[in-house]
Design an enzyme around this catalytic site. Structure first.
Site, PDB file in Angstrom:
ATOM      1  N   ASP A  77      34.010  -7.172   4.681  1.00  0.00           N
ATOM      2  CA  ASP A  77      33.618  -7.540   6.042  1.00  0.00           C
ATOM      3  C   ASP A  77      34.775  -8.188   6.795  1.00  0.00           C
ATOM      4  O   ASP A  77      35.735  -8.687   6.210  1.00  0.00           O
ATOM      5  CB  ASP A  77      32.405  -8.479   6.023  1.00  0.00           C
ATOM      6  CG  ASP A  77      32.610  -9.728   5.170  1.00  0.00           C
ATOM      7  OD1 ASP A  77      33.351  -9.653   4.162  1.00  0.00           O
ATOM      8  OD2 ASP A  77      32.039 -10.784   5.500  1.00  0.00           O
ATOM      9  N   GLU A 134      30.749 -11.390   2.934  1.00  0.00           N
ATOM     10  CA  GLU A 134      31.283 -12.576   2.250  1.00  0.00           C
ATOM     11  C   GLU A 134      31.476 -13.730   3.218  1.00  0.00           C
ATOM     12  O   GLU A 134      31.225 -14.888   2.875  1.00  0.00           O
ATOM     13  CB  GLU A 134      32.606 -12.242   1.549  1.00  0.00           C
ATOM     14  CG  GLU A 134      33.133 -13.356   0.656  1.00  0.00           C
ATOM     15  CD  GLU A 134      33.841 -14.483   1.399  1.00  0.00           C
ATOM     16  OE1 GLU A 134      33.735 -15.652   0.969  1.00  0.00           O
ATOM     17  OE2 GLU A 134      34.503 -14.200   2.429  1.00  0.00           O
ATOM     18  N   GLU A 135      31.935 -13.438   4.429  1.00  0.00           N
ATOM     19  CA  GLU A 135      32.269 -14.506   5.377  1.00  0.00           C
ATOM     20  C   GLU A 135      31.059 -15.360   5.743  1.00  0.00           C
ATOM     21  O   GLU A 135      31.196 -16.534   6.080  1.00  0.00           O
ATOM     22  CB  GLU A 135      32.892 -13.917   6.646  1.00  0.00           C
ATOM     23  CG  GLU A 135      34.242 -13.240   6.438  1.00  0.00           C
ATOM     24  CD  GLU A 135      35.347 -14.202   6.038  1.00  0.00           C
ATOM     25  OE1 GLU A 135      35.109 -15.429   6.037  1.00  0.00           O
ATOM     26  OE2 GLU A 135      36.457 -13.733   5.732  1.00  0.00           O
ATOM     27  N   HIS A 356      42.226 -16.272   8.530  1.00  0.00           N
ATOM     28  CA  HIS A 356      41.396 -16.677   9.665  1.00  0.00           C
ATOM     29  C   HIS A 356      42.239 -17.052  10.885  1.00  0.00           C
ATOM     30  O   HIS A 356      41.676 -17.408  11.924  1.00  0.00           O
ATOM     31  CB  HIS A 356      40.423 -17.808   9.310  1.00  0.00           C
ATOM     32  CG  HIS A 356      39.373 -17.418   8.324  1.00  0.00           C
ATOM     33  ND1 HIS A 356      38.104 -17.962   8.310  1.00  0.00           N
ATOM     34  CD2 HIS A 356      39.386 -16.529   7.289  1.00  0.00           C
ATOM     35  CE1 HIS A 356      37.400 -17.431   7.327  1.00  0.00           C
ATOM     36  NE2 HIS A 356      38.164 -16.552   6.689  1.00  0.00           N
TER      37      HIS A 356
END
Length: 383
Positions: A77, A134-135, A356
């Protein structure tokens, strides 16, 4: 250079990586990415099961007559961040980008998948677990709830993540607690909207929310032992659209990270207490929406030593760091390690922006190293 690395299909890996990077999808919305991955592993001859935990994929391959089985997991993702760079394969989706390297993680596992399908130099079953979400800490629990380990049995499960700031191409293994538990909460503070020139007729949720942001920063500083680690981050503060309008409500999104069960319970209770008291003191009401309960990622000591030794044998002692670092970052692979023994390692991405960050760039030079590690782990574990 390692023999496995030299035999990998680098051209295909580059194609897969750049395709996924150009076409990112947010957590639990990765329908097209899942179809793309499933098509590749199916063409390689794997037995493929789609839709595990919504968009998860499990691709299985058996060689020889061995009864052993291992799981190799990669996530796929992307993040709701606008990418800032000039890459020729830059994200083509406004406000969404692979800025954590999950496209690289999946590419490394696909590279290993192709090699293993062609050589079959192992005895047992390898299961490739391609995980969504996952995030948001949703994908791992969703796949487990959908019967991941009952439907696709494994003796152990393994994961890997690239990491900026660690030496390029080196592998880092740490037994025990490696990553923190995270609790992602959303808080809605409701006041009374109105005109910016007449604040006396309104109840301003922005002021209440601002006070709350500052108050939350006292929790770790004044309640968590300096010997432990924790952090409370307010990553989003959403309220209003115009300077002359007092908003009716405000949304705060929190990331709460802890490393012990005791600290987690204490920190979460204090977050609740401060939300309640701050909202009440400003005359506002509030709602708390709690996300998936957090879990510390714990590597099995024996499995960590075993895979580190396989990595040393494959790449040389100088390329393996043991023990490696620990982080307050979080991973929903932690939930898989609660169900099965295994280990999670880091692969150095070199001197790049942190994951990020809008300018983060996954170093494609580590793709063959990660793929070779998966191959060596499979061949070493399933002898």
């Amino acid at each position: 250079m390692n023999a496995i690395v030299n035999k990998l299909d680098r051209a295909s890996m580059k194609e897969w990586f750049e395709h996924m990077h150009r076409s990112p999808e947010l957590s639990m919305q990765e329908e097209k990415t899942a179809q793309y991955i499933a098509g590749i592993v199916r063409d390689l001859g794997y037995e493929v099961e789609e839709g595990v935990g919504k968009h998860g994929i499990v691709a299985s391959l058996k060689a020889g007559n061995g009864n052993g089985a291992i799981g190799l997991r990669a996530d796929f993702d992307a993040l709701p961040i606008e990418e800032i760079n000039t890459l020729p394969y830059k994200s083509g989706v406004t406000g969404v980008a692979h800025l954590c390297g999950h496209d690289g993680h999946t590419t490394m596992l696909l590279g290993a998948a192709k090699y293993l399908a062609e050589t079959r130099n192992f005895n047992g079953t390898v299961r490739l677990i391609f995980q969504p979400g996952e995030e948001t800490m949703q994908g791992g629990p969703a796949m487990i709830e959908d019967g991941l380990f009952e439907r696709f049995p494994v003796d152990a499960v393994f994961g890997m993540h690239n990491m900026p700031g660690l030496e390029l191409g080196k592998l880092y293994f740490t037994p025990g607690d490696v990553m923190a538990a995270v609790d992602n909460w959303e808080v809605e503070i409701t006041g009374k909207g109105g005109h910016g020139a007449m604040p006396e007729l309104s109840i301003d949720p922005v002021v209440a929310g601002s006070s709350l942001v500052m108050a939350l920063q006292t929790i770790v500083a004044r309640n968590v032992s300096p010997a432990n680690r924790a952090v409370v981050t307010v990553g989003a503060f959403l309220a209003g659209n115009a300077g002359n309008v007092i908003a009716h409500s405000a949304i705060l999104r929190l990331s709460i990270r802890t490393t012990t069960p005791e600290d987690r319970a204490m920190v979460l209770n204090n977050v609740r207490r401060l939300i309640s008291s701050q909202a009440e003191s400003f005359g506002c009401t509030f709602k708390i929406r709690e996300g998936v309960p957090g879990a510390v990622l714990v590597n099995d000591a024996a499995e960590t030593e075993k895979v580190a030794e396989i990595a040393r044998h494959t790449f040389g002692d100088d390329e393996v760091i043991y023990p490696g670092p620990t982080y307050l970052g979080s991973e929903d692979f932690a939930f898989m390690l609660q169900k099965k023994k295994g280990a999670y390692c880091f692969l150095g991405n070199g001197d790049t922006k942190m994951v990020h960050h809008p300018e983060f760039i996954f170093n494609q030079g580590i793709l063959p190293i990660g793929a070779a590690y998966w191959v060596a782990l499979t061949e070493g574990y399933l002898r």
